[in-house]
Design an enzyme around this catalytic site. Structure first.
Site, PDB file in Angstrom:
ATOM      1  N   GLY A 103       1.135   3.074   3.724  1.00 19.79           N
ATOM      2  CA  GLY A 103       0.529   4.384   3.999  1.00 19.79           C
ATOM      3  C   GLY A 103      -0.717   4.622   3.147  1.00 19.79           C
ATOM      4  O   GLY A 103      -1.698   5.211   3.606  1.00 19.79           O
ATOM      5  N   ASP A 104      -0.683   4.162   1.912  1.00 16.99           N
ATOM      6  CA  ASP A 104      -1.851   4.317   1.027  1.00 16.99           C
ATOM      7  C   ASP A 104      -3.023   3.495   1.576  1.00 16.99           C
ATOM      8  O   ASP A 104      -4.164   3.957   1.612  1.00 16.99           O
ATOM      9  CB  ASP A 104      -1.515   3.838  -0.395  1.00 16.99           C
ATOM     10  N   GLY A 122       1.144   3.294  -7.742  1.00 20.51           N
ATOM     11  CA  GLY A 122       0.722   4.701  -7.749  1.00 20.51           C
ATOM     12  C   GLY A 122      -0.149   4.932  -6.530  1.00 20.51           C
ATOM     13  O   GLY A 122      -1.042   4.135  -6.237  1.00 20.51           O
ATOM     14  N   LYS A 123       0.131   6.028  -5.819  1.00 17.96           N
ATOM     15  CA  LYS A 123      -0.592   6.237  -4.558  1.00 17.96           C
ATOM     16  C   LYS A 123      -2.103   6.308  -4.769  1.00 17.96           C
ATOM     17  O   LYS A 123      -2.876   5.776  -3.962  1.00 17.96           O
ATOM     18  CB  LYS A 123      -0.084   7.507  -3.875  1.00 17.96           C
ATOM     19  N   GLY A 125       5.029   4.268  11.666  1.00 22.06           N
ATOM     20  CA  GLY A 125       5.694   3.019  11.269  1.00 22.06           C
ATOM     21  C   GLY A 125       5.240   1.861  12.138  1.00 22.06           C
ATOM     22  O   GLY A 125       4.050   1.691  12.399  1.00 22.06           O
ATOM     23  N   ASN A 183      -3.432   2.777  -5.598  1.00 18.43           N
ATOM     24  CA  ASN A 183      -3.328   1.914  -4.406  1.00 18.43           C
ATOM     25  C   ASN A 183      -4.479   2.187  -3.430  1.00 18.43           C
ATOM     26  O   ASN A 183      -5.082   1.266  -2.878  1.00 18.43           O
ATOM     27  CB  ASN A 183      -1.998   2.146  -3.679  1.00 18.43           C
ATOM     28  N   GLY A 237       4.550  -5.809  -3.010  1.00 19.43           N
ATOM     29  CA  GLY A 237       3.702  -4.922  -3.805  1.00 19.43           C
ATOM     30  C   GLY A 237       2.691  -4.194  -2.952  1.00 19.43           C
ATOM     31  O   GLY A 237       2.680  -4.300  -1.718  1.00 19.43           O
ATOM     32  N   ASN A 291       0.548   4.387 -11.405  1.00 18.14           N
ATOM     33  CA  ASN A 291       1.901   4.031 -11.863  1.00 18.14           C
ATOM     34  C   ASN A 291       1.984   2.543 -12.156  1.00 18.14           C
ATOM     35  O   ASN A 291       1.182   1.749 -11.646  1.00 18.14           O
ATOM     36  CB  ASN A 291       2.951   4.308 -10.773  1.00 18.14           C
TER      37      ASN A 291
END
Ligand code: RIB
Length: 280
Positions: free
Chosen positions: A227-228, A40-41, A197, A44, A263, A12
């Protein structure tokens, strides 16, 4: 490096607005600061894994538009193999991201080329480690996994139904707490990592907890992509045969460092930063 890593996933362009507070439904907030960054996952994860030292290729789709070059720029710069990136008849994936002063985010994705990425666009997998997520069609992931014998990490995000066959094939499933509650993982036999988290993460096999880790304290600017980065870190560490505890510590450090800048890919740490933070 004795393994090669394939990321099968989304690319993305992230259109980011930094605001003081996230808007409530129906609310308009003004005075934001705009930045466009690659995201974009899938992309990333690929950038994160490459920066951690893995030979990485990405299988993905972008559009025939000006956004594509902007979305691919970090992958190119980092030396991620792009031979399997397809150009399809749709716009490049766009993510509209709002980030608050305390680093929380809201994301709406116009999937474009990612949704048009068809099973026949995916070449045969040759690497021995694969990471995927749910920002491309389910059938495309299922097709790629047919006959594949390598290690499979599924970051089951965003939550999607009808993915039981993919989850069953996974060697490692990664979810956050909210996602974990929406999948039925109780009979799943493989590794499950749950991110919590600011509290860190836990890794289990069946009902047995293998490791728990707290993230190092950092100054949080933007949690997008943490998370990625965690998924890349954990997969790389396990592929390197680190122990479950070392691998989870490593992944938490990678995720935490990613939150210290705006980012996703631009914030992704290099290996030496992670090792320094962990005192390795
Ligand atoms: O996980 C973060 C990513 O989700 C962003 O980069 C955005 O593109 C969306 O796909």
């Amino acid at each position: 490096m004795s393994y090669g890593l394939t990321v099968l996933g989304s690319v993305n362009l992230d259109l980011i607005v930094q605001v003081a507070d996230l808007p409530q439904p129906g609310e308009t907030v003004t005075g934001g600061i705009y930045t466009a960054l690659p995201g974009g996952k899938g992309a990333n994860v690929a950038v994160a894994a490459k920066r951690l030292g893995a030979e990485t290729e990405i299988m993905a789709a972008v559009g025939n538009d000006d956004y594509a070059a902007q979305a691919l720029v970090n992958l190119e710069k980092e030396g991620v193999y792009l031979d399997a990136v397809r150009r399809v008849d749709a716009h490049t994936g766009l993510a509209f991201i709002t980030v608050s002063a305390d680093g929380e985010n809201q994301i709406a994705v116009a999937s474009g080329a990612n949704a048009a990425y068809a099973p026949q666009d995916v070449p045969k997998l040759c690497s021995n480690v694969l990471i995927t997520q749910f920002e491309i069609p389910t059938a495309t992931i299922e097709g790629a996994l047919e006959g594949y014998n390598g290690f499979v990490t599924v970051n089951a995000s965003p939550v999607r139904t009808g993915v039981d066959a993919i989850l069953k094939r996974a060697d490692l499933i990664i979810v956050n707490e909210g996602e974990a509650a929406q999948y039925d993982l109780k009979n799943y036999a493989g590794l499950v990592a749950i991110t919590l988290g600011a509290k860190g993460a836990e890794m289990r096999i069946g009902n047995k907890v293998l490791a728990r880790a707290a993230p190092p304290k950092v100054n949080v600017i933007d949690t997008t992509g943490a998370g990625d980065a965690f998924a890349a870190g954990l997969t790389v560490a396990l592929a390197e045969k680190q122990s479950p505890q070392d691998a989870l510590d490593f992944a938490c450090a990678v995720g935490a460092l990613t939150t210290t800048k705006l980012g996703t890919q631009t914030a992704s740490p290099i290996r030496a930063q992670v090792d320094a933070l962990l005192g390795r």
